[in-house]
Design a protein around this motif. Structure first.
Motif, short mmCIF file in Angstrom:
data_model
loop_
_atom_site.label_atom_id
_atom_site.label_comp_id
_atom_site.label_asym_id
_atom_site.label_seq_id
_atom_site.Cartn_x
_atom_site.Cartn_y
_atom_site.Cartn_z
N LEU A 126 -31.80 -8.60 9.16
CA LEU A 126 -32.05 -7.18 9.43
C LEU A 126 -33.52 -6.82 9.24
O LEU A 126 -34.07 -6.03 10.00
CB LEU A 126 -31.16 -6.30 8.55
CG LEU A 126 -29.67 -6.32 8.91
CD1 LEU A 126 -28.87 -5.56 7.85
CD2 LEU A 126 -29.43 -5.76 10.30
N ALA A 127 -34.16 -7.43 8.25
CA ALA A 127 -35.60 -7.17 8.02
C ALA A 127 -36.43 -7.69 9.19
O ALA A 127 -37.36 -7.01 9.65
CB ALA A 127 -36.05 -7.81 6.71
N VAL A 128 -36.09 -8.88 9.69
CA VAL A 128 -36.82 -9.43 10.84
C VAL A 128 -36.59 -8.54 12.06
O VAL A 128 -37.52 -8.20 12.78
CB VAL A 128 -36.42 -10.90 11.12
CG1 VAL A 128 -37.05 -11.40 12.41
CG2 VAL A 128 -36.81 -11.79 9.96
N GLU A 129 -35.32 -8.18 12.29
CA GLU A 129 -34.99 -7.31 13.43
C GLU A 129 -35.75 -5.98 13.32
O GLU A 129 -36.34 -5.51 14.28
CB GLU A 129 -33.48 -7.05 13.47
CG GLU A 129 -33.04 -6.07 14.52
CD GLU A 129 -32.92 -6.66 15.91
OE1 GLU A 129 -33.19 -5.92 16.88
OE2 GLU A 129 -32.56 -7.83 16.04
N ASN A 130 -35.74 -5.41 12.13
CA ASN A 130 -36.42 -4.13 11.92
C ASN A 130 -37.93 -4.24 12.16
O ASN A 130 -38.55 -3.29 12.65
CB ASN A 130 -36.15 -3.62 10.51
CG ASN A 130 -36.59 -2.20 10.32
OD1 ASN A 130 -36.34 -1.35 11.16
ND2 ASN A 130 -37.26 -1.95 9.22
#
Length: 153
Positions: A126-130
């Motif tokens: 989720l951090a990478v996607e964000n």
């Protein structure tokens, strides 16, 4: 109401503002409308997660060395299998991330006592996607105007 297609934000927002007076709720697609990705292919997030899992397995010394490519193949296989299973029961062919990623983690790390590792991997993804998502300024401003009008979105 006939469906209209817009290829620019200004006419979309203009038309949306014009017709939204007659509605309590305004809905639109998040990706490619409100949010855009700074990468051309959202699947490019997956190798970063595979590298994260591979590094973690190496650090924890799981006995077998897992390359990120092997982890990626596992993920692809488990996700594909789940989509096929879902497609036999439902129309959407969707896969459930915690289910197929849980299988990846179990295969790489063995049975887990809790879901902590799954949560770590999920948080990382989720951090990478964000980090690659960018909100479209004009649509964010429109959402703020809709909120002031007490519209639901």
């Amino acid at each position: 109401m006939s469906m209209q297609q817009f290829h620019a934000l200004a006419p979309l927002i203009e038309q949306g503002e014009r017709i939204s007076n007659g509605f309590d709720t305004v809905s639109f697609d998040l990706f490619d409308t409100l949010l855009i990705r700074r990468i051309h292919d959202p699947d490019l997030i997956k190798p970063a997660v595979a590298r994260y899992i591979s590094r973690k397995a190496t650090i924890q010394g799981q006995g077998k060395t897992w390359t990120w490519q092997q982890v990626q193949k596992l993920r692809d296989r488990f996700e594909k299998e789940q989509r096929q299973e879902t497609g036999q029961r439902f129309d959407d062919f969707e896969a459930c991330y915690p289910d197929y990623m849980g299988r990846v983690i179990t295969t790489v790390f063995g049975e887990q006592e809790d879901d902590q590792l799954l949560q770590e991997v999920t948080d990382y993804e989720l951090a990478v996607e964000n980090s690659v998502l960018v909100p479209r300024h004009d649509l964010v401003n429109w959402l703020r105007r809709l909120k002031k009008q007490e519209k639901r979105s």
